[in-house]
Enzyme design. Sequence first.
Site, PDB file in Angstrom:
ATOM      1  N   GLU A 142     -49.381  61.102  91.373  1.00 19.34           N
ATOM      2  CA  GLU A 142     -49.736  61.094  92.793  1.00 19.34           C
ATOM      3  C   GLU A 142     -50.546  59.896  93.295  1.00 19.34           C
ATOM      4  OE1 GLU A 142     -51.437  64.882  93.894  1.00 19.34           O
ATOM      5  OE2 GLU A 142     -49.519  65.916  93.653  1.00 19.34           O
ATOM      6  N   GLU A 162     -43.951  68.708  90.301  1.00 22.35           N
ATOM      7  CA  GLU A 162     -44.907  69.689  90.811  1.00 22.35           C
ATOM      8  C   GLU A 162     -44.315  70.385  92.027  1.00 22.35           C
ATOM      9  OE1 GLU A 162     -48.967  68.708  91.561  1.00 22.35           O
ATOM     10  OE2 GLU A 162     -49.162  67.439  89.775  1.00 22.35           O
TER      11      GLU A 162
END
Length: 389
Positions: free
Chosen positions: A179, A288
């Site tokens: 991320e 995710e």
Amino acid sequence: MRFSNTSAAVCAALLPRAAATIYYAGVAQSSGEFGVWSATATKGTGLPGRFGVDYQFISTSGVDIMTDQHKVNLHRVAFLLERMCPPSYGLGAKFNETHFDYFKQAVDYITKTKGAYAILDPHNYMRYNDPSSQPFSGSVIGNTLDPTAATTTQFGAFWGELAARFRTNEKVIFGLMNEPHDMPSSLLVANLQAAIDAIRKEGAKNLIIAPGNSWTGGHSWTEGGAEASSNWIHKLADPEENLAIDIHEYLDEDFSGGHAACTQDPATNLAGVTAWLKEHKLKAFVTEFGGSNTTACTTILNGILDYMAQNEEYIGWTAWAAGPFWGPNSPCCTDSKQWGSLEPGSKAANGGPSLYDTVWVPVIQKKVPAELQWSGIASVNGGKLEKKA
């Protein structure tokens, strides 16, 4: 995850496929990044930390249940750069060998003992030197305006060393970074390319998965004007042509994974990134995603899993999250309620069923394909499909 409060052979596989196929499916193992959060943002908190007390990579019994009973063939294993490369060393090719050995034991258990695949996940948001208030603390890697920041060259050196240590294990997948956010996309591409170059220079042919900017969100892939991931990430070059894209996609109102209510339609929100993948002939993993135990979340979780199965651009997924250190706390989708995690055997704070019991078993596990790839190098083109023995 972004919390609202802090957070056969490759050549054989090149044969054309008639239909969309998921080759890799499983769960994210989150606990290896634990033990460093500080309510007062105190730099250095929890470093290096006590293995088995402050943090741990996997529970072998949990991996056993997921792999043997639920037939998953993929685990994403989180770790911190600051433990692998302590700040006193600096980011690069010098490792804390004790910490690395713990990590290697976990990866070897997944890949060699259980025969599954493992994604290596530096859970650092493209930052280094201070994980005390992740996902926002620490210096952005490669930021030349920050004299305390690790350099792009150092990031490449780190990945070259890690790749050299795992290049003989064809079941290891290199996830370059968790991320990245709030940084120039040109810098992100420079860092990622440095890592790819270093990995291939070491002779490692392993599958690499690369994230985008803006938390690598699928819904935002084409957003952000000139900085949009869709304008940059296809520029990455891999001489082995074994590079996939790493996407995250939560289903709540703000895509953070912090809320119990599922309100976002995955087919709508992933349409842009799917079209981009198709345009550039790229494949992707959603490493995710998650939802709570509500009726709406059951519907939408089925929706995202079906969407990936029906679109050939998606070849794998890992649900967020299992891990040995969550206890009654929840990694996802609960408005801070303590409903436990996807870890087998976990319980909610009141002793009741956890998200493993209410989300993984009745919803996500039912979408694990009966046939997955269990042998050969992980590849963007997949491999031989077979049932888990």
